[in-house]
Design an enzyme around this catalytic site. Structure first.
Site, short mmCIF file in Angstrom:
data_model
loop_
_atom_site.label_atom_id
_atom_site.label_comp_id
_atom_site.label_asym_id
_atom_site.label_seq_id
_atom_site.Cartn_x
_atom_site.Cartn_y
_atom_site.Cartn_z
N HIS A 141 -34.61 -45.78 5.24
CA HIS A 141 -34.02 -45.65 6.56
C HIS A 141 -34.18 -44.21 6.99
CE1 HIS A 141 -31.38 -49.31 5.43
NE2 HIS A 141 -32.44 -49.70 6.13
N GLU A 187 -31.33 -41.64 6.89
CA GLU A 187 -30.64 -41.41 5.62
C GLU A 187 -31.52 -40.48 4.80
OE1 GLU A 187 -29.87 -45.32 4.08
OE2 GLU A 187 -28.53 -45.83 5.75
N GLU A 206 -26.80 -45.33 -3.34
CA GLU A 206 -26.16 -44.83 -2.12
C GLU A 206 -25.61 -43.45 -2.45
OE1 GLU A 206 -26.20 -46.31 0.72
OE2 GLU A 206 -26.73 -48.41 0.26
#
Length: 400
Positions: free
Chosen positions: A85, A88, A246
Site C-alpha cells: 500500500h 504505508e 503491521e
C-alpha cells in the site's frame, strides 16, 4: 599547516563514523540507495527488476547471496516485500536500512551476517507500489487524506488483486484432489509471528494502536478477512510461507521517528530471516541420481504439502518433533521415512525413488455370450495316405 591537517583528519574521521541518515526516500532516492549498496557489496548483491508499475517505474529487488543470480541446491530463499500500500511507508524505509545494514556488517566481518548471507538467498523488494508512494509522499502527512496513495495508479488495491484460489482448494478438499499449498497450521504461523514479535523492541507487549493482541500477534482472518490477498496466494500457489507485519500505527511516520523504528525492528528482521533454517530439507532423486522436480513432500498429520524444485531440492518448515514424511512422484514408488527435527539446523532428509514396475497386462478372455459353442476337431489323415492321395491327383492332372 598542522592546523589544516588536523581539520582534514577531523573531517575524515567524522565522515567514517557519521551515523546513517534516517529519512524518507522518494523513488529516485530509493533506486540510488539500492545501487549504492550493490556498488559497496558487488560480490554478494544483485539488483534486478520484476517488472514495471503502471507509471513505468521499475519494481527493483536487491538480492543478497554468495552467488547472486543463482539458486544453489539446498540453500533456502526468503523474500521481504514492503510498501504494497503506497501510503504505508515504514516497511519501505526499514528494508532500505536492512539492505545497508547487511552490506556493512558483512564487510565488517560480522560472522552472524556472513553465515546468513552465505547460507541463504535473500530477496528484498522495498516498494511494491512506487506509484502509490509518490502520490502519498506528494501530499505530505495530511490526516484528511489518510488513504491517498494506498492504491496503485489504476486505483487498484494490490492486496486485493491476486488470483482467488481458495474455491479450488476447498473443492479439492471436499471432493478429492491435490492438497498442495493449503494454509499452514496455526502453530507454525504463530511460531514465525512470535519470533518477530519477541525480537521486536515492543511489539510483544501486545498494546498496539489502541488494540491489545496477546504476544503482539493475531490470526489475520480472526482480525479481519479479505479475499485475493498476496499472503493466501503465496500459500496456495507456491511453496512460500508468509506472514504480514503491521509495523506502525502511523502510515507515514515523521522522519524523526525512523531511527527509533529501525532500532526496534532490526533484530526482528534478522531473526525472521534465520527462521528459514528450520525443519527439514533434502534432495529427491531417481535410481540413476537424476534430480526429480515437482515431487510432492507430505508430512503425516499436516494438510499442507510442498514440492521439489527444478534441481530436485525441497524445503519444509517444521517445529521440533518427530514426523512421518513421504515423497511421491508420478511413475515412481513412494518412499516414507520417520524424522526427528530438533531446534537447531534443519535435518537433511534425502529421497531416492524407484521407478514403478508396470503391472502385467491381463490376458484377454473371450466374452461368454451364453451359448455353448462346440469346436469340431480337424480331420487328420495319416502321412502315407496323404502322399498316396497327392500322387493320384498329380497323375490325373498330367497331360495326355
Amino acid at each position: 599547516m598542522s592546523d589544516l591537517v588536523a581539520i582534514f583528519l577531523h573531517l575524515l574521521l567524522f565522515k567514517l563514523v557519521a551515523p546513517v541518515t534516517f529519512r524518507h526516500h522518494r523513488y529516485d532516492d530509493l533506486v540510488r540507495m539500492l545501487y549504492k549498496v550493490h556498488n559497496e557489496c558487488p560480490y554478494i548483491t544483485r539488483v534486478y527488476s520484476i517488472g514495471r508499475s503502471v507509471k513505468g517505474r521499475h519494481l527493483y529487488v536487491l538480492e543478497f547471496s554468495d552467488y547472486p543470480g543463482n539458486h544453489e541446491p539446498l540453500e533456502p530463499e526468503v523474500k521481504y516485500v514492503g510498501n504494497m500500500h503506497g501510503n504505508e511507508v515504514l516497511g519501505r524505509e526499514l528494508l532500505l536500512q536492512l539492505s545497508e545494514f547487511l552490506c556493512e556488517e558483512f564487510r565488517n566481518g560480522n560472522q552472524r551476517i556472513i553465515q546468513l548471507v552465505e547460507s541463504t538467498r535473500i530477496h528484498i523488494l522495498p516498494s511494491m507500489n512506487p506509484d502509490g508512494y509518490e502520490v502519498a509522499a506528494a501530499q505530505g502527512r495530511n490526516i484528511s487524506g489518510y488513504l491517498i496513495g494506498r492504491n496503485n495508479a489504476n486505483g487498484v488495491d494490490l492486496n486485493r488483486n491476486f488470483p482467488d484460489l481458495n474455491t479450488y482448494i476447498y473443492y479439492n478438499e471436499k471432493n478429492g484432489g491435490p492438497n498442495h499449498h493449503l494454509p499452514l497450521p496455526d502453530n507454525w504461523k504463530s511460531q514465525l509471528a512470535k519470533v518477530y514479535s519477541y525480537a521486536h523492541g515492543w511489539m510483544h507487549q501486545g498494546w498496539n494502536c489502541g488494540d491489545y493482541f496477546p504476544d503482539g500477534i493475531t490470526n489475520g482472518a480472526s482480525w479481519y478477512s479479505l479475499s485475493k490477498g498476496m499472503q493466501d496466494f503465496n500459500y496456495l500457489h507456491t511453496n512460500c510461507f508468509e506472514i504480514t507485519l503491521e509495523l506502525s500505527c502511523d502510515k507515514f511516520p515523521p522522519q524523526e521517528e525512523l531511527q527509533r523504528e529501525w532500532l526496534g525492528n532490526r533484530e526482528a528482521l534478522i531473526q525472521f530471516l534465520e527462521q528459514v533454517h528450520q525443519g527439514i530439507k533434502g534432495m529427491v532423486l531417481d535410481e540413476n541420481y537424476n534430480n526429480l522436480a515437482d515431487a510432492v513432500i507430505s508430512v503425516s498429520g499436516i494438510n499442507h504439502d510442498v514440492t521439489s524444485g527444478a534441481q530436485g531440492d525441497y524445503f519444509r518448515l517444521l517445529l521440533p518433533g518427530t514426523y512421518t514424511v513421504t515423497a511421491t512422484a508420478p511413475g515412481f514408488d513412494p518412499e516414507t521415512v520417520s524424522v526427528t527435527v530438533g531446534p537447531g539446523e534443519p535435518k537433511l532428509v534425502n529421497f531416492q525413488l524407484k521407478r514403478s514396475t508396470p503391472p502385467a497386462a491381463p490376458k484377454k478372455r473371450v466374452p461368454n455370450s451364453g451359448q455353448r459353442v462346440r469346436v469340431l476337431p480337424k480331420k487328420v489323415q495319416p502321412r502315407a495316405a496323404r502322399k498316396k492321395e497327392m500322387k493320384k491327383k498329380q497323375t490325373q492332372r498330367a497331360p495326355a
